[in-house]
Design a protein around this motif. Structure first.
Motif, PDB file in Angstrom:
ATOM      1  N   PHE A  85       0.846  -1.190   0.000  1.00  0.00           N
ATOM      2  CA  PHE A  85       0.000   0.000   0.000  1.00  0.00           C
ATOM      3  C   PHE A  85       0.884   1.243   0.000  1.00  0.00           C
ATOM      4  CE2 PHE A  85      -1.955  -3.352   2.560  1.00  0.00           C
ATOM      5  CZ  PHE A  85      -3.130  -3.561   1.863  1.00  0.00           C
ATOM      6  N   ASP A  86       0.476   2.262  -0.749  1.00  0.00           N
ATOM      7  CA  ASP A  86       1.159   3.560  -0.719  1.00  0.00           C
ATOM      8  C   ASP A  86       0.584   4.365   0.437  1.00  0.00           C
ATOM      9  OD1 ASP A  86       2.697   3.027  -3.023  1.00  0.00           O
ATOM     10  OD2 ASP A  86       1.042   3.660  -4.320  1.00  0.00           O
ATOM     11  N   ASP A  87       1.471   5.090   1.133  1.00  0.00           N
ATOM     12  CA  ASP A  87       0.996   5.901   2.255  1.00  0.00           C
ATOM     13  C   ASP A  87       1.617   7.280   2.215  1.00  0.00           C
ATOM     14  OD1 ASP A  87       3.142   6.138   4.816  1.00  0.00           O
ATOM     15  OD2 ASP A  87       3.573   4.528   3.390  1.00  0.00           O
ATOM     16  N   ASP A  88       1.010   8.205   2.930  1.00  0.00           N
ATOM     17  CA  ASP A  88       1.529   9.559   3.112  1.00  0.00           C
ATOM     18  C   ASP A  88       1.677   9.764   4.615  1.00  0.00           C
ATOM     19  OD1 ASP A  88       2.280  12.204   2.963  1.00  0.00           O
ATOM     20  OD2 ASP A  88       0.309  12.931   2.306  1.00  0.00           O
ATOM     21  N   ASP A  89       2.889   9.538   5.120  1.00  0.00           N
ATOM     22  CA  ASP A  89       3.172   9.615   6.559  1.00  0.00           C
ATOM     23  C   ASP A  89       2.191   8.776   7.373  1.00  0.00           C
ATOM     24  OD1 ASP A  89       5.467  11.184   6.430  1.00  0.00           O
ATOM     25  OD2 ASP A  89       4.318  13.055   6.424  1.00  0.00           O
ATOM     26  N   GLY A  90       1.960   7.553   6.911  1.00  0.00           N
ATOM     27  CA  GLY A  90       1.137   6.608   7.645  1.00  0.00           C
ATOM     28  C   GLY A  90      -0.306   6.521   7.211  1.00  0.00           C
ATOM     29  N   ILE A  91      -0.778   7.506   6.464  1.00  0.00           N
ATOM     30  CA  ILE A  91      -2.174   7.511   6.037  1.00  0.00           C
ATOM     31  C   ILE A  91      -2.284   6.828   4.676  1.00  0.00           C
ATOM     32  CG2 ILE A  91      -4.137   8.957   5.387  1.00  0.00           C
ATOM     33  CD1 ILE A  91      -3.008  11.044   7.373  1.00  0.00           C
ATOM     34  N   ILE A  92      -3.167   5.848   4.602  1.00  0.00           N
ATOM     35  CA  ILE A  92      -3.399   5.105   3.362  1.00  0.00           C
ATOM     36  C   ILE A  92      -4.792   5.471   2.877  1.00  0.00           C
ATOM     37  CG2 ILE A  92      -3.636   2.800   2.350  1.00  0.00           C
ATOM     38  CD1 ILE A  92      -1.599   1.892   4.578  1.00  0.00           C
ATOM     39  N   SER A  93      -4.881   6.024   1.678  1.00  0.00           N
ATOM     40  CA  SER A  93      -6.180   6.492   1.182  1.00  0.00           C
ATOM     41  C   SER A  93      -7.050   5.339   0.705  1.00  0.00           C
ATOM     42  CB  SER A  93      -5.982   7.517   0.050  1.00  0.00           C
ATOM     43  OG  SER A  93      -5.359   6.897  -1.046  1.00  0.00           O
ATOM     44  N   GLY A  94      -8.349   5.578   0.714  1.00  0.00           N
ATOM     45  CA  GLY A  94      -9.310   4.592   0.241  1.00  0.00           C
ATOM     46  C   GLY A  94      -9.651   3.564   1.309  1.00  0.00           C
ATOM     47  N   GLU A  95     -10.479   2.611   0.923  1.00  0.00           N
ATOM     48  CA  GLU A  95     -10.892   1.530   1.816  1.00  0.00           C
ATOM     49  C   GLU A  95     -10.426   0.206   1.228  1.00  0.00           C
ATOM     50  OE1 GLU A  95     -15.127   1.883   2.428  1.00  0.00           O
ATOM     51  OE2 GLU A  95     -14.890   3.660   3.675  1.00  0.00           O
TER      52      GLU A  95
ATOM     53  N   ALA B  32     -10.993 -15.688   7.764  1.00  0.00           N
ATOM     54  CA  ALA B  32     -11.865 -14.529   7.964  1.00  0.00           C
ATOM     55  C   ALA B  32     -11.829 -13.627   6.748  1.00  0.00           C
ATOM     56  CB  ALA B  32     -11.434 -13.752   9.203  1.00  0.00           C
ATOM     57  N   GLN B  33     -12.927 -12.921   6.541  1.00  0.00           N
ATOM     58  CA  GLN B  33     -12.990 -11.904   5.490  1.00  0.00           C
ATOM     59  C   GLN B  33     -13.536 -10.626   6.091  1.00  0.00           C
ATOM     60  OE1 GLN B  33     -14.181 -12.915   1.502  1.00  0.00           O
ATOM     61  NE2 GLN B  33     -15.395 -11.040   1.306  1.00  0.00           N
ATOM     62  N   ILE B  34     -12.883  -9.523   5.770  1.00  0.00           N
ATOM     63  CA  ILE B  34     -13.286  -8.184   6.192  1.00  0.00           C
ATOM     64  C   ILE B  34     -13.608  -7.429   4.902  1.00  0.00           C
ATOM     65  CG2 ILE B  34     -12.512  -6.044   7.291  1.00  0.00           C
ATOM     66  CD1 ILE B  34     -10.476  -8.002   8.841  1.00  0.00           C
ATOM     67  N   ASP B  35     -14.867  -7.060   4.713  1.00  0.00           N
ATOM     68  CA  ASP B  35     -15.280  -6.430   3.462  1.00  0.00           C
ATOM     69  C   ASP B  35     -14.922  -4.952   3.369  1.00  0.00           C
ATOM     70  OD1 ASP B  35     -16.337  -8.795   2.536  1.00  0.00           O
ATOM     71  OD2 ASP B  35     -18.436  -8.232   2.833  1.00  0.00           O
ATOM     72  N   ARG B  36     -14.753  -4.300   4.529  1.00  0.00           N
ATOM     73  CA  ARG B  36     -14.547  -2.844   4.503  1.00  0.00           C
ATOM     74  C   ARG B  36     -13.694  -2.422   5.690  1.00  0.00           C
ATOM     75  NH1 ARG B  36     -18.726   1.655   6.073  1.00  0.00           N
ATOM     76  NH2 ARG B  36     -17.689   3.472   5.180  1.00  0.00           N
ATOM     77  N   SER B  37     -12.620  -1.692   5.395  1.00  0.00           N
ATOM     78  CA  SER B  37     -11.760  -1.176   6.464  1.00  0.00           C
ATOM     79  C   SER B  37     -10.995   0.040   5.970  1.00  0.00           C
ATOM     80  CB  SER B  37     -10.762  -2.251   6.934  1.00  0.00           C
ATOM     81  OG  SER B  37      -9.790  -2.493   5.939  1.00  0.00           O
ATOM     82  N   VAL B  38     -10.542   0.859   6.930  1.00  0.00           N
ATOM     83  CA  VAL B  38      -9.602   1.929   6.638  1.00  0.00           C
ATOM     84  C   VAL B  38      -8.280   1.506   7.255  1.00  0.00           C
ATOM     85  CG1 VAL B  38     -11.231   3.826   6.346  1.00  0.00           C
ATOM     86  CG2 VAL B  38     -10.427   3.258   8.635  1.00  0.00           C
ATOM     87  N   LEU B  39      -7.191   1.862   6.582  1.00  0.00           N
ATOM     88  CA  LEU B  39      -5.886   1.309   6.919  1.00  0.00           C
ATOM     89  C   LEU B  39      -4.872   2.413   7.177  1.00  0.00           C
ATOM     90  CD1 LEU B  39      -4.365  -1.485   6.940  1.00  0.00           C
ATOM     91  CD2 LEU B  39      -3.913  -1.109   4.518  1.00  0.00           C
ATOM     92  N   ARG B  40      -4.005   2.163   8.155  1.00  0.00           N
ATOM     93  CA  ARG B  40      -2.869   3.061   8.419  1.00  0.00           C
ATOM     94  C   ARG B  40      -1.637   2.200   8.615  1.00  0.00           C
ATOM     95  NH1 ARG B  40      -1.791   3.206  14.050  1.00  0.00           N
ATOM     96  NH2 ARG B  40      -3.550   2.467  15.285  1.00  0.00           N
ATOM     97  N   VAL B  41      -0.467   2.829   8.562  1.00  0.00           N
ATOM     98  CA  VAL B  41       0.779   2.089   8.735  1.00  0.00           C
ATOM     99  C   VAL B  41       1.728   2.890   9.625  1.00  0.00           C
ATOM    100  CG1 VAL B  41       1.862   3.026   6.632  1.00  0.00           C
ATOM    101  CG2 VAL B  41       2.639   0.822   7.545  1.00  0.00           C
ATOM    102  N   GLU B  42       2.461   2.160  10.481  1.00  0.00           N
ATOM    103  CA  GLU B  42       3.489   2.752  11.325  1.00  0.00           C
ATOM    104  C   GLU B  42       4.811   2.098  10.938  1.00  0.00           C
ATOM    105  OE1 GLU B  42       2.036   1.685  15.168  1.00  0.00           O
ATOM    106  OE2 GLU B  42       0.234   2.906  14.945  1.00  0.00           O
ATOM    107  N   GLU B  43       5.762   2.910  10.524  1.00  0.00           N
ATOM    108  CA  GLU B  43       7.060   2.407  10.078  1.00  0.00           C
ATOM    109  C   GLU B  43       8.052   2.514  11.232  1.00  0.00           C
ATOM    110  OE1 GLU B  43      10.127   3.602   6.509  1.00  0.00           O
ATOM    111  OE2 GLU B  43       7.968   3.846   6.173  1.00  0.00           O
ATOM    112  N   SER B  44       8.763   1.422  11.508  1.00  0.00           N
ATOM    113  CA  SER B  44       9.723   1.434  12.613  1.00  0.00           C
ATOM    114  C   SER B  44      11.000   0.710  12.194  1.00  0.00           C
ATOM    115  CB  SER B  44       9.126   0.778  13.853  1.00  0.00           C
ATOM    116  OG  SER B  44       8.896  -0.597  13.610  1.00  0.00           O
ATOM    117  N   TYR B  45      12.019   0.817  13.057  1.00  0.00           N
ATOM    118  CA  TYR B  45      13.291   0.151  12.801  1.00  0.00           C
ATOM    119  C   TYR B  45      13.921  -0.268  14.127  1.00  0.00           C
ATOM    120  CZ  TYR B  45      18.180  -0.641  11.754  1.00  0.00           C
ATOM    121  OH  TYR B  45      19.419  -1.219  11.657  1.00  0.00           O
ATOM    122  N   THR B  46      14.416  -1.502  14.167  1.00  0.00           N
ATOM    123  CA  THR B  46      15.242  -1.958  15.274  1.00  0.00           C
ATOM    124  C   THR B  46      16.376  -2.771  14.675  1.00  0.00           C
ATOM    125  OG1 THR B  46      14.137  -4.089  15.635  1.00  0.00           O
ATOM    126  CG2 THR B  46      13.241  -2.184  16.828  1.00  0.00           C
TER     127      THR B  46
END
Length: 155
Positions: free
Chosen positions: A83-93, A108-122
């Motif tokens: 998924f493409d993101d803009d500082d963690g925000i992923i557009s669309g559903e 399981a199936q999820i028909d509808r969701s909004v998605l975000r991402v947190e990028e980290s490093y260790t």
């Protein structure tokens, strides 16, 4: 053959359109998640109680549960992010399917969701992408539906 829906899962995704996967949806498998990070977490619905003097509960009612779907992906050389993101925000559903290692077991199936991402490093894991999907009310049926590959879809 397993009898439980556990082990290495496959996650598939497609855009959610008007609260459901498109009629001709092309489900795309994403890279294998980091071990033990794929989970659907329910949050109990709100509880409303009617109490009388002295604290005895006369009646109670409950709201519907809500759900969060999470998984972590390693950032690997040469592997495109799902998924493409803009500082963690992923557009669309997005819609998701979680398919257990034994595909004949229920996933399981999820028909509808909004998605975000947190990028980290260790230094232990390298770069990780932690995806969090807030499951939303679908066009029809339950928020999280049972899904078994090659079985008829539940409405």
């Amino acid at each position: 053959m397993a009898i439980l829906s556990w082990g290495k899962c496959t996650i598939e995704t497609t855009p959610s359109i008007d609260g459901a996967p498109g009629a001709d949806a092309e489900w795309k498998a994403i890279d294998t998640p980091k071990e033990d990070t794929t989970k659907i977490t329910p949050t109990a619905g709100t509880e409303v109680t009617a109490t009388e003097e002295g604290g005895d509960v006369v009646d109670a009612r409950y709201g519907k549960n809500t759900y969060t779907f999470e998984f972590d992906l390693f950032v690997k050389k040469g592997v495109k992010r799902p998924f493409d993101d803009d500082d963690g925000i992923i557009s669309g559903e997005q819609a998701f399917r979680i398919i257990p290692e034994d595909e004949s077991c229920e996933g399981a199936q999820i028909d509808r969701s909004v998605l975000r991402v947190e990028e980290s490093y260790t230094t232990a894991d390298g770069k990780l992408l932690h995806y969090v999907a807030k499951c939303l009310k679908p066009k029809a049926g339950k928020t999280v539906k049972p899904y078994t590959k090659d079985a008829p879809a539940e409405k």
